[in-house]
Design an enzyme around this catalytic site. Structure first.
Site, short mmCIF file in Angstrom:
data_model
loop_
_atom_site.label_atom_id
_atom_site.label_comp_id
_atom_site.label_asym_id
_atom_site.label_seq_id
_atom_site.Cartn_x
_atom_site.Cartn_y
_atom_site.Cartn_z
N SER A 114 0.69 -1.40 0.10
CA SER A 114 -0.12 -0.07 -0.05
C SER A 114 1.01 1.32 0.02
O SER A 114 0.16 2.47 -0.40
CB SER A 114 -0.78 -0.18 1.02
OG SER A 114 -1.97 -1.03 1.23
N GLU A 335 -10.01 7.55 2.57
CA GLU A 335 -9.52 5.99 2.59
C GLU A 335 -10.62 5.10 3.25
O GLU A 335 -10.80 5.23 4.49
CB GLU A 335 -8.19 5.78 2.87
CG GLU A 335 -7.60 4.60 2.80
CD GLU A 335 -6.54 4.18 3.70
OE1 GLU A 335 -5.95 3.10 3.49
OE2 GLU A 335 -6.18 4.75 4.56
N ASP A 340 -8.79 -3.68 3.88
CA ASP A 340 -7.80 -4.13 3.52
C ASP A 340 -7.39 -5.07 4.67
O ASP A 340 -7.04 -6.20 4.82
CB ASP A 340 -6.41 -3.25 3.25
CG ASP A 340 -5.24 -4.04 3.41
OD1 ASP A 340 -4.59 -4.66 2.35
OD2 ASP A 340 -4.18 -3.73 4.30
N HIS A 344 -6.74 -9.22 5.14
CA HIS A 344 -5.45 -9.75 5.76
C HIS A 344 -5.61 -10.88 6.76
O HIS A 344 -4.97 -11.69 7.00
CB HIS A 344 -4.61 -8.61 6.13
CG HIS A 344 -4.03 -7.94 5.03
ND1 HIS A 344 -3.11 -8.75 4.29
CD2 HIS A 344 -3.70 -6.67 4.84
CE1 HIS A 344 -2.54 -7.65 3.56
NE2 HIS A 344 -2.90 -6.59 3.65
N HIS A 457 -1.67 -9.72 -0.28
CA HIS A 457 -2.28 -8.85 -1.35
C HIS A 457 -2.41 -9.88 -2.81
O HIS A 457 -1.85 -10.71 -2.91
CB HIS A 457 -1.63 -7.70 -1.88
CG HIS A 457 -1.71 -6.74 -0.66
ND1 HIS A 457 -0.61 -5.64 -0.68
CD2 HIS A 457 -2.40 -6.61 0.56
CE1 HIS A 457 -0.89 -4.84 0.30
NE2 HIS A 457 -1.79 -5.51 1.24
#
Length: 527
Positions: A114, A335, A340, A344, A457
């Site tokens: 990122s 954001e 994310d 994860h 990712h």
């Protein structure tokens, strides 16, 4: 038939006896699909009249980790939360007229992180993984490669053009995505000086929290988490005074929040740390806002205390109301950062609810702005190894089981799966039977093929949705660093302003016609 039986029968007719929404009867008629397609075609033809206005305002919505499978699954979830089958639902971003793809690789990584991606979509140059606001000549964790390799972001270009600027995030304000907007750091993890090696401090490198307040000192709106990186080491947190893990981390003894308050005391500036304080503000009387709502990242939306913590939508609402007062316009980075984190951790339900909340924020921004003068872009920095499949039926809960069992181990499986991550689990040497556990719980970790503590990712392209002035320039497949150049071009800020003109003190765009627009114009004249 008695009354209760009649009610049951009616319920089955309306919802289906399985309790799932029934496929709308109209979808069985070809006319429905043909009429829908014809109307869509008419709407598409209207796009030949391109919006070539100058963009007064710029908004970038960044769904961290929001790959295309996440967008699709979030669409279904949004519909199902509203009592529909889900597949036919439109996300707010789905309504944007222009969609393209961005290639996300870092200069030294096929599958990106990122930090390098944020440098691309904010600063306009591709960079190495783990670095923010520096070019690929800078090496991760090597402080002496910082100087001379700094690159500036579109937030700074906008500020230099006398626009108001803001950052709103659900992560800590010092996290990878927001930090690329203001910092120049060879290590994304240098949140405060406590996380930096002695040699980096001795060489003069600054931690990211310091840079937040020092590099661009008058960022108009800042909202997110990350209080502990701004407070002296062991200073108790205002919200969690008895929890040491939330105490300040700074070794230099500085209280960056108090320093900001002292510096801004003669301005219409406010510091807030909870929802009530935020929503009590009158945006008309606020020029600068610092809102830090958690010591670290903000809570997942599913776990958020709605009495004390603002939602992303609420933060965006206040931010735009403050920023839009500037007659020169504004730039806002938003954001949805915890999409994310959910992935994860293998917690698909958390990730998808975060994506739906970001879509709500997009809808709120739409109500507060106009496509006539506001260019809005929605994209992701990268994807994840997240997928859903298994031939699920229309209207099946996105978090449910596939309608089939494995023909290898004869066990059921959830539609959502990960390529790797913490959901890998064996019971007596075999895959866990998911039908025996609560796979629809908020924190259920979906099964993965490869065991990892932290899912990775994905490397595929991500979607870029755009609407507003010159949004059509986001088309086809492009490098990720193309995005801020388009946004700056549309607003006449940054390095490329040759296409702009000044008349009576106002800056505008020189007339630019596409070949389609030119043909249409000539046709009208001849006919």
């Amino acid at each position: 038939m008695n009354l209760s039986g009649l009610l049951i029968a009616c319920s089955c007719l309306i919802l289906g006896c399985s309790g799932k929404p029934q496929i709308p009867e109209q979808e069985k008629d070809p006319k429905y699909w043909n009429n829908w397609a014809q109307q869509t075609l008419k709407n598409a033809l209207k796009l030949q009249s391109l919006n070539i206005n100058k963009a007064k305002n710029l908004i970038l919505f960044l769904g961290d980790g929001m790959g295309v499978p996440t967008v699709t699954a979030a669409r279904i979830l949004k519909g199902q939360l509203n009592g529909k089958t889900g597949e036919e639902t439109q996300l707010e971003m789905d309504k944007f007229p222009f969609v393209s793809l961005a290639k996300t690789y870092n200069t030294n990584a096929q599958v990106p992180d990122s930090a390098g991606t944020a440098t691309a979509f904010l600063c306009g140059v591709k960079a190495n993984e783990g670095t923010v606001g520096v070019s690929a000549a800078a090496v991760r964790s090597q402080c002496n490669t910082t100087e001379g390799n700094e690159v500036t972001s579109i937030l700074k270009w906008a500020k230099d053009a006398r626009k108001s600027v803001g950052i709103v995030t659900t992560t800590r304000l010092t996290h990878a995505t927001p930090s690329a907007a203001y910092a120049h750091c060879v290590d994304r993890d240098w949140y405060s000086d406590n996380e930096m090696p002695p040699e980096a401090l001795q060489s003069g490198c600054k931690d990211i929290a310091r840079q937040l307040f020092e590099n661009i000192p008058n960022i108009d709106v800042l909202m997110g988490g990350g209080r502990k990186y701004m407070h002296p080491k062991n200073m108790s947190d205002v919200e969690y005074p008895n929890q040491a893990k939330h105490s300040g981390t700074r070794n230099d003894g500085r209280n960056l929040v108090e320093e900001w308050k002292a510096r801004m005391k003669d301005k219409k500036a406010h510091y807030v740390w909870n929802k009530n304080q935020l929503l009590s503000l009158d945006p008309r009387n606020v020029d600068y806002l610092l809102g830090i709502f958690e010591p670290n990242d903000m809570s997942y939306d599913l776990e958020r205390n709605s009495d004390t913590d603002p939602s992303l939508t609420e933060m965006v609402d206040v931010a735009i109301k403050i920023l839009k007062k500037n007659p020169n316009g504004f730039y806002l980075l938003v954001e949805g950062g915890r999409i994310d984190h959910g992935h994860h951790e293998g917690k698909a339900k958390q990730a998808l609810h975060e994506a739906v909340e970001m879509d709500r924020a997009i809808g709120r921004a739409d109500l507060l702005t106009s496509t006539l003068d506001t260019l809005t872009v929605v994209t992701a920095d990268h994807s994840h190894v997240f997928s859903f499949g298994g031939y699920t039926h229309r209207g099946s809960t996105i978090f449910g089981l596939a309608p089939m069992s494995s023909d290898i181990d004869q066990k059921p499986f959830t539609s959502i799966l990960y390529g790797n991550g913490p959901g890998y689990k064996l019971v007596n040497g075999a895959r866990e039977n998911v039908s025996t556990i609560k796979y629809e719980d908020n924190n259920y970790r979906a099964q993965s093929a490869v065991p990892l503590n932290y899912e990775t990712h994905g490397g595929e392209d991500v979607a870029v949705f755009a609407k507003g002035p010159l949004a059509h320039l986001l088309h086809g497949v492009h490098e990720q660093n193309y995005i801020p150049h388009v946004m700056a071009y549309a607003a006449c800020i940054g390095q490329n302003k040759d296409h702009c003109y000044s008349k009576d003190g106002a800056v505008g765009l020189k007339p630019v016609f596409s070949s389609i627009a030119t043909i249409l114009t000539i046709t009208r004249l001849l006919c």
